[in-house]
Design an enzyme around this catalytic site. Structure first.
Site, mmCIF file in Angstrom:
data_model
loop_
_atom_site.group_PDB
_atom_site.id
_atom_site.type_symbol
_atom_site.label_atom_id
_atom_site.label_comp_id
_atom_site.label_asym_id
_atom_site.label_seq_id
_atom_site.Cartn_x
_atom_site.Cartn_y
_atom_site.Cartn_z
ATOM 1 N N ARG A 1 -0.039 -9.052 12.830
ATOM 2 C CA ARG A 1 -0.516 -9.379 11.482
ATOM 3 C C ARG A 1 0.455 -8.913 10.407
ATOM 4 O O ARG A 1 0.549 -9.497 9.326
ATOM 5 C CB ARG A 1 -1.884 -8.736 11.221
ATOM 6 C CG ARG A 1 -1.828 -7.208 11.190
ATOM 7 C CD ARG A 1 -3.070 -6.552 10.622
ATOM 8 N NE ARG A 1 -2.892 -5.110 10.632
ATOM 9 C CZ ARG A 1 -2.335 -4.419 9.640
ATOM 10 N NH1 ARG A 1 -1.909 -5.033 8.556
ATOM 11 N NH2 ARG A 1 -2.197 -3.107 9.741
ATOM 12 N N ARG B 1 -7.726 -19.471 30.358
ATOM 13 C CA ARG B 1 -7.269 -19.465 28.967
ATOM 14 C C ARG B 1 -7.866 -18.297 28.194
ATOM 15 O O ARG B 1 -7.791 -18.247 26.978
ATOM 16 C CB ARG B 1 -7.622 -20.795 28.297
ATOM 17 C CG ARG B 1 -6.896 -21.999 28.901
ATOM 18 C CD ARG B 1 -7.145 -23.256 28.087
ATOM 19 N NE ARG B 1 -8.523 -23.694 28.156
ATOM 20 C CZ ARG B 1 -8.987 -24.579 29.037
ATOM 21 N NH1 ARG B 1 -8.166 -25.087 29.954
ATOM 22 N NH2 ARG B 1 -10.257 -24.947 29.027
ATOM 23 N N ARG B 2 -8.434 -17.351 28.926
ATOM 24 C CA ARG B 2 -9.097 -16.205 28.297
ATOM 25 C C ARG B 2 -8.396 -14.892 28.617
ATOM 26 O O ARG B 2 -9.001 -13.821 28.518
ATOM 27 C CB ARG B 2 -10.563 -16.144 28.749
ATOM 28 C CG ARG B 2 -11.325 -17.422 28.416
ATOM 29 C CD ARG B 2 -12.742 -17.392 28.963
ATOM 30 N NE ARG B 2 -13.425 -18.652 28.676
ATOM 31 C CZ ARG B 2 -14.678 -18.914 29.045
ATOM 32 N NH1 ARG B 2 -15.381 -18.017 29.723
ATOM 33 N NH2 ARG B 2 -15.222 -20.083 28.744
ATOM 34 N N ASP C 1 7.132 -4.732 9.877
ATOM 35 C CA ASP C 1 8.315 -4.162 9.236
ATOM 36 C C ASP C 1 9.514 -4.659 10.053
ATOM 37 O O ASP C 1 9.794 -4.149 11.130
ATOM 38 C CB ASP C 1 8.190 -2.638 9.255
ATOM 39 C CG ASP C 1 9.431 -1.908 8.759
ATOM 40 O OD1 ASP C 1 10.485 -2.551 8.559
ATOM 41 O OD2 ASP C 1 9.350 -0.680 8.582
ATOM 42 N N HIS D 1 8.017 -8.692 6.728
ATOM 43 C CA HIS D 1 8.579 -8.181 5.487
ATOM 44 C C HIS D 1 9.743 -7.217 5.719
ATOM 45 O O HIS D 1 9.881 -6.626 6.792
ATOM 46 C CB HIS D 1 7.499 -7.482 4.653
ATOM 47 C CG HIS D 1 6.669 -6.508 5.435
ATOM 48 N ND1 HIS D 1 5.471 -6.869 6.027
ATOM 49 C CD2 HIS D 1 6.858 -5.204 5.751
ATOM 50 C CE1 HIS D 1 4.950 -5.818 6.656
ATOM 51 N NE2 HIS D 1 5.784 -4.805 6.511
ATOM 52 N N ARG E 1 0.808 -1.214 0.000
ATOM 53 C CA ARG E 1 0.000 0.000 0.000
ATOM 54 C C ARG E 1 0.845 1.269 0.000
ATOM 55 O O ARG E 1 0.386 2.317 -0.437
ATOM 56 C CB ARG E 1 -0.936 0.015 1.217
ATOM 57 C CG ARG E 1 -0.176 0.052 2.526
ATOM 58 C CD ARG E 1 -1.018 0.298 3.748
ATOM 59 N NE ARG E 1 -0.158 0.265 4.929
ATOM 60 C CZ ARG E 1 0.592 1.284 5.331
ATOM 61 N NH1 ARG E 1 0.576 2.427 4.676
ATOM 62 N NH2 ARG E 1 1.364 1.165 6.393
ATOM 63 N N ALA F 1 8.053 3.792 5.743
ATOM 64 C CA ALA F 1 7.108 3.779 4.623
ATOM 65 C C ALA F 1 5.715 4.098 5.169
ATOM 66 O O ALA F 1 5.224 3.391 6.058
ATOM 67 C CB ALA F 1 7.107 2.419 3.935
ATOM 68 N N ASN G 1 8.636 -3.664 18.849
ATOM 69 C CA ASN G 1 7.622 -4.618 19.305
ATOM 70 C C ASN G 1 8.192 -5.569 20.350
ATOM 71 O O ASN G 1 7.528 -5.868 21.358
ATOM 72 C CB ASN G 1 7.064 -5.399 18.126
ATOM 73 C CG ASN G 1 6.454 -4.509 17.055
ATOM 74 O OD1 ASN G 1 6.767 -4.647 15.874
ATOM 75 N ND2 ASN G 1 5.604 -3.580 17.451
#
Length: 298
Positions: free
Chosen positions: A200, A159-160, A203, A241, A25, A297, A211
């Protein structure tokens, strides 16, 4: 035993060698792989602040603290000398006004002028809004972080224990849809807090280091609030990517030998997850290679 950072460097190498070259994009283009996993052991105090290039870890932690505050305007970040979110509102301002204002001038106006900041510094209902003030169909607000902390204290085998930011009904209002979108937690029999981050889109050259660092800091804060100790940080990437204009920088980074990972320690225990400050974090033993620059970008 292999250095933990080698798994990240190996991923960079796989992307360059085998990645699918795609237009994205931004118009820059990437080499991309789909579905990758990295694991970092936090139990000895070590944190995955990359050493093959300098990571400005305080900036990453300040960003995480901003997310936890529920903030969605870059004014608070800029007043804390964090500029990593300026590109998107600046691009919108230039597009909508036709201005050629520099980034420095734009940021200075955001800091000094509250009205200008309200008009042009807002990112929409991004991470902090969804984490702390998710609105359901009935109009009720949900504080996912407060619920998580309470569950860690009262039902750690659940588990929640997770929170996420992919609010389908508000994606079109966000400057950038969430990348690190799901955080799930697990407490083992040693009372160690483990965290899995699903991202999801990543970079790998510019974003991943922040992160990893922000995720590790979050584990430390949550563990302290719940009377636990840090365990493992598991990072799962969807579309991972390297931008085509970062390939030289990635090759330079891959040629460097990792150095010992630093350790992180919290200097106090605030009464709430909302009360942490950057001064509460002590990172020791961080001796990285020099920084490597690359353009974002947008």
């Amino acid at each position: 035993m292999s250095h933990p950072e080698n798994q990240y460097l190996s991923l960079l190498g796989r992307v360059l060698a085998k990645g699918d070259e795609r237009m994205d994009r931004t118009g820059v283009g990437t080499k991309s792989l789909f579905g990758e996993l990295l694991r970092f052991d936090l139990s000895g105090g070590q944190v995955p602040i990359l050493t093959t290039k300098r990571v400005y870890w305080k900036t990453a932690v300040k960003e995480m603290l901003w997310f936890l505050s529920g903030g969605t305007n870059i004014q608070a970040l800029l007043r804390d000398n964090v500029r990593i979110w300026s590109d998107w509102p600046l691009a919108r301002y230039r597009h909508e006004t036709g201005s050629t204002i520099s980034q420095e001038e734009f940021e200075a106006r955001i800091v000094a002028d509250d009205d200008f900041a309200r008009a042009w510094g807002e990112l929409g209902p991004v991470y902090g809004k969804q984490w702390r003030r998710w609105v359901d169909a009935s109009g009720k607000e949900h504080d996912q972080i407060a619920t998580l902390v309470e569950t860690l204290k009262t039902n750690p085998s659940s588990r929640r224990m997770l929170f996420h930011a992919w609010n389908v009904g508000e994606l079109d209002q966000m400057a950038l849809p969430p990348c690190h979108m799901v955080y799930q937690f697990h407490v083992n029999s040693r009372n160690e807090l483990n965290c899995l981050i699903f991202q999801r889109s990543c970079d790998l050259f510019l974003g991943a280091a922040f992160n990893f660092t922000g995720g590790a800091a979050l584990v430390h804060m949550l563990a302290r609030q719940a009377g636990l100790t840090p365990g493992e940080l598991v990072w799962v990437g969807g579309d991972v990517h390297v931008y085509l204009n970062h390939q030289d920088q990635v090759c330079e980074q891959m040629a460097r030998e990792p150095r010992p990972l630093p350790t992180m320690r919290l200097l106090r225990t605030p009464t709430s997850i909302d009360d942490y400050r950057i001064e509460d974090f002590e990172v020791s033993g961080y001796s990285p290679h020099p920084p490597i620059q690359g353009d974002v970008a947008v």
